[in-house]
Scaffold this motif. Sequence first.
Motif, PDB file in Angstrom:
ATOM      1  N   PRO A  54       0.655  -2.032   0.024  1.00  0.00           N
ATOM      2  CA  PRO A  54      -0.129   0.024   0.097  1.00  0.00           C
ATOM      3  C   PRO A  54       1.104   1.076   0.053  1.00  0.00           C
ATOM      4  CG  PRO A  54       0.126  -1.301   2.276  1.00  0.00           C
ATOM      5  CD  PRO A  54       0.791  -2.125   0.915  1.00  0.00           C
ATOM      6  N   PRO A  55      -0.139   2.581  -0.054  1.00  0.00           N
ATOM      7  CA  PRO A  55       1.183   3.565  -0.107  1.00  0.00           C
ATOM      8  C   PRO A  55       1.140   4.050   0.699  1.00  0.00           C
ATOM      9  CG  PRO A  55      -1.316   3.771  -1.238  1.00  0.00           C
ATOM     10  CD  PRO A  55      -0.924   2.357  -0.536  1.00  0.00           C
ATOM     11  N   PHE A  56       2.614   4.214   1.495  1.00  0.00           N
ATOM     12  CA  PHE A  56       3.101   4.193   3.228  1.00  0.00           C
ATOM     13  C   PHE A  56       3.937   5.077   3.453  1.00  0.00           C
ATOM     14  CE2 PHE A  56       6.298   3.377   6.499  1.00  0.00           C
ATOM     15  CZ  PHE A  56       5.695   3.028   6.901  1.00  0.00           C
ATOM     16  N   ASN A  57       2.284   6.521   4.107  1.00  0.00           N
ATOM     17  CA  ASN A  57       3.286   7.494   4.849  1.00  0.00           C
ATOM     18  C   ASN A  57       4.188   7.284   5.945  1.00  0.00           C
ATOM     19  OD1 ASN A  57       3.252  10.046   6.311  1.00  0.00           O
ATOM     20  ND2 ASN A  57       0.957  10.102   5.919  1.00  0.00           N
ATOM     21  N   ALA A  58       5.968   7.125   5.122  1.00  0.00           N
ATOM     22  CA  ALA A  58       6.583   7.410   6.056  1.00  0.00           C
ATOM     23  C   ALA A  58       7.106   8.409   7.496  1.00  0.00           C
ATOM     24  CB  ALA A  58       7.816   7.531   5.337  1.00  0.00           C
ATOM     25  N   GLU A  85       2.755  -6.645   7.378  1.00  0.00           N
ATOM     26  CA  GLU A  85       4.087  -5.493   8.590  1.00  0.00           C
ATOM     27  C   GLU A  85       2.878  -4.811   8.136  1.00  0.00           C
ATOM     28  OE1 GLU A  85       7.955  -7.198   6.193  1.00  0.00           O
ATOM     29  OE2 GLU A  85       7.027  -5.619   5.521  1.00  0.00           O
ATOM     30  N   LEU A  86       2.904  -3.479   7.758  1.00  0.00           N
ATOM     31  CA  LEU A  86       1.928  -2.214   7.983  1.00  0.00           C
ATOM     32  C   LEU A  86       0.621  -2.575   8.924  1.00  0.00           C
ATOM     33  CD1 LEU A  86       0.965   0.856   6.638  1.00  0.00           C
ATOM     34  CD2 LEU A  86      -1.222  -0.591   6.035  1.00  0.00           C
ATOM     35  N   THR A  87      -0.086  -3.956   8.813  1.00  0.00           N
ATOM     36  CA  THR A  87      -1.173  -3.962  10.474  1.00  0.00           C
ATOM     37  C   THR A  87      -0.642  -3.911  11.305  1.00  0.00           C
ATOM     38  OG1 THR A  87      -3.257  -4.848   8.329  1.00  0.00           O
ATOM     39  CG2 THR A  87      -2.835  -5.532  10.886  1.00  0.00           C
ATOM     40  N   ALA A  88       0.690  -5.071  11.059  1.00  0.00           N
ATOM     41  CA  ALA A  88       1.079  -5.279  13.266  1.00  0.00           C
ATOM     42  C   ALA A  88       1.398  -3.926  13.054  1.00  0.00           C
ATOM     43  CB  ALA A  88       2.371  -6.317  12.493  1.00  0.00           C
ATOM     44  N   LEU A  93      -1.253   5.341   8.196  1.00  0.00           N
ATOM     45  CA  LEU A  93      -0.309   5.306   7.589  1.00  0.00           C
ATOM     46  C   LEU A  93       0.028   4.708   6.468  1.00  0.00           C
ATOM     47  CD1 LEU A  93       1.197   2.485  10.682  1.00  0.00           C
ATOM     48  CD2 LEU A  93       1.140   4.269  10.514  1.00  0.00           C
ATOM     49  N   LEU A  94      -1.064   5.321   6.160  1.00  0.00           N
ATOM     50  CA  LEU A  94      -1.495   5.375   3.991  1.00  0.00           C
ATOM     51  C   LEU A  94      -1.219   6.830   3.477  1.00  0.00           C
ATOM     52  CD1 LEU A  94      -4.268   2.653   3.409  1.00  0.00           C
ATOM     53  CD2 LEU A  94      -1.861   2.308   3.049  1.00  0.00           C
ATOM     54  N   LEU A 154      -7.768  -1.251   2.994  1.00  0.00           N
ATOM     55  CA  LEU A 154      -6.461  -1.459   4.026  1.00  0.00           C
ATOM     56  C   LEU A 154      -6.978   0.485   5.121  1.00  0.00           C
ATOM     57  CD1 LEU A 154      -4.146  -2.891   2.193  1.00  0.00           C
ATOM     58  CD2 LEU A 154      -5.124  -4.127   4.584  1.00  0.00           C
ATOM     59  N   ALA A 155      -6.943   1.324   4.108  1.00  0.00           N
ATOM     60  CA  ALA A 155      -7.584   2.380   5.065  1.00  0.00           C
ATOM     61  C   ALA A 155      -8.674   2.932   5.507  1.00  0.00           C
ATOM     62  CB  ALA A 155      -7.340   3.671   3.579  1.00  0.00           C
ATOM     63  N   ARG A 156      -9.564   2.186   5.412  1.00  0.00           N
ATOM     64  CA  ARG A 156     -10.589   1.783   6.486  1.00  0.00           C
ATOM     65  C   ARG A 156     -10.562   1.001   7.525  1.00  0.00           C
ATOM     66  NH1 ARG A 156     -10.993   4.262   1.698  1.00  0.00           N
ATOM     67  NH2 ARG A 156     -12.783   6.846   1.569  1.00  0.00           N
TER      68      ARG A 156
END
Length: 235
Positions: A13-17, A66-69, A81-82, A93-95
Motif C-alpha cells: 500500500p502507499p505507505f506514509n513514512a 507488516e503495515l497492519t502489525a 499510515l497510508l 486497508l485505509a478504512r
Amino acid sequence: MRPPSPRPSRPAPPFNAPAARRLRAALGMGPEHVAYGLRVSYGLPYVTPDLVTAWERGTATPDNPELTALAGVLWCSPGELLGRPRTLREHRLARAVAAEDVAHAVGMDLRGYLRMEEREDWRGNERQSAALARVLDLALPDFVSVTGREAKLADLLHSAVTTRWQAYVRPVTKLAPVDRDVLEEVLQELHQDYQGHMAATLSWGGGTRGASESGRDFLDRIVDNFWAGVESRTP
C-alpha cells in the motif's frame, strides 16, 4: 536478513513514512521499541531497528501484514499510515475493513472479491458498486477510479473539450453522477480553457512551443481538472 516469503507478495500500500515517524515519536518510542513489538507481539522475527528506520526514511516499504502489525504497535489505524489510497485494496486497508466484510456487503463470495482486488478489475453490477461505495465510504472521484471508470471518463472529457461539450453531458453523467447544472458549468469551463490554450498555439503564426505543451499538459490532467471544478462548485 529477511527470509524470502513462500507466498507471492501483494502490492504494497502507499505507505506514509513521515506519519509513521511522527506517531512513533509521539509515543516516546525508538525504532528498537517498535522492532521489539513487531517481533514479540506480531511474530515478525526478522524486523530490526534498521528496518523500521528504513520504513520511516522511505527507502523500504512495509507490506500489508507488516503495515497492519505496525499500526498495532503504534496504536493507530492502518489508514493513518497510508498515503492517498489508489486501488480498491488500498481503500479497504485505509478504512480497516476486512475483505470478508466487503464481500458480504456487496453480495460476492470472498474468493471472487479478492480476485478483483488483486487484478484491480472491479466487475460488480450497479447495485454491487453502490454497496461498495457505501461500505468503503468512497468519495465520487475514488469510486470512479476503483471501479475502473476513470480511463473512460478521461476519454469522454478529452472529446468534450476538443469538440462540442454539450454532447457529452449525458455520457459523463452516467460515469460520474454529478448534479447536471454543476456538470454543465464544469464542462463549459474546461472547454473554454482548452480552446484558450489552442488559440494561443495557433496565434501569431503557429504560437509558441510553450503554448502547445500547455495544451497537452491540460489534456493530461483533464480528470484532475474536472474533479477540481466539481469540488469548487459543490457545497
